[in-house]
Every structure is written in C-alpha cells, then in structure tokens.
Scaffold this active site. Sequence first.
Site, mmCIF file in Angstrom:
data_model
loop_
_atom_site.group_PDB
_atom_site.id
_atom_site.type_symbol
_atom_site.label_atom_id
_atom_site.label_comp_id
_atom_site.label_asym_id
_atom_site.label_seq_id
_atom_site.Cartn_x
_atom_site.Cartn_y
_atom_site.Cartn_z
ATOM 1 N N LEU A 75 31.352 39.114 45.546
ATOM 2 C CA LEU A 75 31.812 38.569 44.262
ATOM 3 C C LEU A 75 31.756 39.742 43.295
ATOM 4 C CD1 LEU A 75 29.905 35.162 43.719
ATOM 5 C CD2 LEU A 75 32.312 35.438 44.246
ATOM 6 N N ASP A 76 32.700 39.803 42.363
ATOM 7 C CA ASP A 76 32.665 40.880 41.366
ATOM 8 C C ASP A 76 31.392 40.800 40.548
ATOM 9 O OD1 ASP A 76 35.095 41.806 42.169
ATOM 10 O OD2 ASP A 76 36.241 40.850 40.565
ATOM 11 N N LYS A 77 31.008 41.952 40.014
ATOM 12 C CA LYS A 77 29.798 42.057 39.190
ATOM 13 C C LYS A 77 29.755 40.987 38.089
ATOM 14 C CE LYS A 77 27.946 45.251 35.781
ATOM 15 N NZ LYS A 77 28.158 46.520 35.067
ATOM 16 N N GLU A 78 30.902 40.746 37.431
ATOM 17 C CA GLU A 78 30.905 39.805 36.295
ATOM 18 C C GLU A 78 31.089 38.345 36.715
ATOM 19 O OE1 GLU A 78 32.986 42.458 36.317
ATOM 20 O OE2 GLU A 78 32.177 43.761 34.733
ATOM 21 N N THR A 79 31.385 38.103 37.979
ATOM 22 C CA THR A 79 31.600 36.718 38.411
ATOM 23 C C THR A 79 30.262 36.064 38.741
ATOM 24 O OG1 THR A 79 33.690 37.443 39.359
ATOM 25 C CG2 THR A 79 32.930 35.277 40.012
#
Length: 284
Positions: A75-79
């Site tokens: 998952l992306d860092k901001e997700t």
Amino acid sequence: MLSKQLQQVHPNVLAKVLKQGTVYQNEEIVVINKPYGLPVHGGPGIKNCIADVLPILAKMLQNMKAEPLHLCHRLDKETTGVMVLARSKEAAERIRLLFKTRQVEKIYWAISLGDPDPAEGIVEIPIVEKEVQSHQSHYKMTLAPNYHLSPEDGKVVKIRKKRNAESAVTRYRLLASSSACSLLELQPVTGVKHQIRVHLAYGLGCPILGDHKYSHWSKLAPQKLPEITLKRLKLEQSKARHLPLHLHAHRLSLPLGDRLDLVCKPPLFFEKTLKKLKLDVPND
C-alpha cells in the site's frame, strides 16, 4: 504530523501501534489497519517502515519463537487501511499469487474534489510513468490512452500503444456528494502504481482530497481547493499543503478456503473530514 510521529518512535512502539490496529488473525494470516504516512518498505530518509518491524510484531502477537511475518502486497505510504501479513513463507506466496491473478477483491474509499460524471462507471485507460519537464524535474504516472479524438472530424481513433504503458482498470461509484466534494467507492481491478489517484485526477477530473502530486501536471504545488470546501474544513488555501491524502483501503475479500471479508474503518482524520464536509457514509 501523523507521519512524523511514526517516523520518530522506537521500532518496538511502532510494532505495538500495529498490534493495536490488528483487525483479524488466524493461523495463516494477520490483518492490520495500516496507519497514515507509514511506508511499507524502507528507503533513503526513512527510519521506520512496516517491513522492519515484522519480526517484533510476530513476537508480540504470538511468542518469542515466532518467525517474522511476511508482506503479501503493498500500500502506498499515504494510504490507510486493510493490509494482509502472512505467518509463513508458504502462505505469503499463496496470497501473493491471489493478488497477482486478480482473485482478491479490493474496495477503497476516497474523498475527491468534484463529482465524477457519470456517477458510476469503469475507467479503463493504460498508465505510464513519465518525466515532468519543469524547473524541478520529477517523475509522475500519467494516462496513456489507446484512443483519441481526431481533430479533423471528432471521430475516435485508435493510437499505437506506448511501449511501457500498463493496462489499468478501476471501477468507481459515487456514495455521497456535498461541499464540492464526493465520497467514492473504488475497486481497482489491476494494480498499477498510483492507479486510483491517476484515474481519478486525470481520467475523471476528480483528484483525491490532499493529493498534491496529481492535482496538476507540471507544478509541484499544493492542491487548490474550492471556497466552500475550505470554509467547511475551516482551512485557508495557504495551509492546504498540510491536508493528508484521503484514500483508504476499506475492504479486502480473500478467497482463502471460505471467502474472508476483511474491513477496516477509516482513520480519525478521514472520519472528521467526512463530518465537516457533510458527506454521509451509507451503511454497508
């Protein structure tokens, strides 16, 4: 702030935070609610990441003899939201294969600027990584359409596939709209980097709230927000750069034996934004 705090804590404290965010576990898997701003993998300037604390987390959840947990997807860092970890290498490989062969159903929630038109549909436009030529050169994912409108007669013409373009498919559905924003339910069928963000921003013209990267093309600038949105969020445009990305992995359906339905509620900042923008979440 959210990201900085998690970057500064001791790895043991981070493991404890992840343990508290456990939503499900059985003998094969552990499912956590991934916090905002926490990268899955390490890299330059990153002190803490999920991969590094998997050995500690396994011991905290089981016992001192437990082998480290294994990552199954990213998952992306901001997700934020549903993240599956496996207790053994074999289980991890099996689950990775399910993701690769698109047998895992993924449902995301996002708050976006504007309403998508139509309110429900499928975006099927390939995505490619491209260098942005500006005073500060950087790379972004962007659309690489298979078709364009002929300038002469407005007819749809098929164009040659870009060499590195990956096919990308996202289903979307409008759940609520208010204050010049929307709550969207998204189902990425493929798993291309930044797919949801790019399809929403460049495909539908509805960038995700707090997505400062994909709200324009060449500028490296904070997202420009409508007056009504700023007013409801009690925010000035000059402070918009502090808005976090509102993208949450809400549900994962895993075909392991019986189908496992794993749900994570959105983080507090996401819930607060929904309230301020008067976006009503349907009971699902």
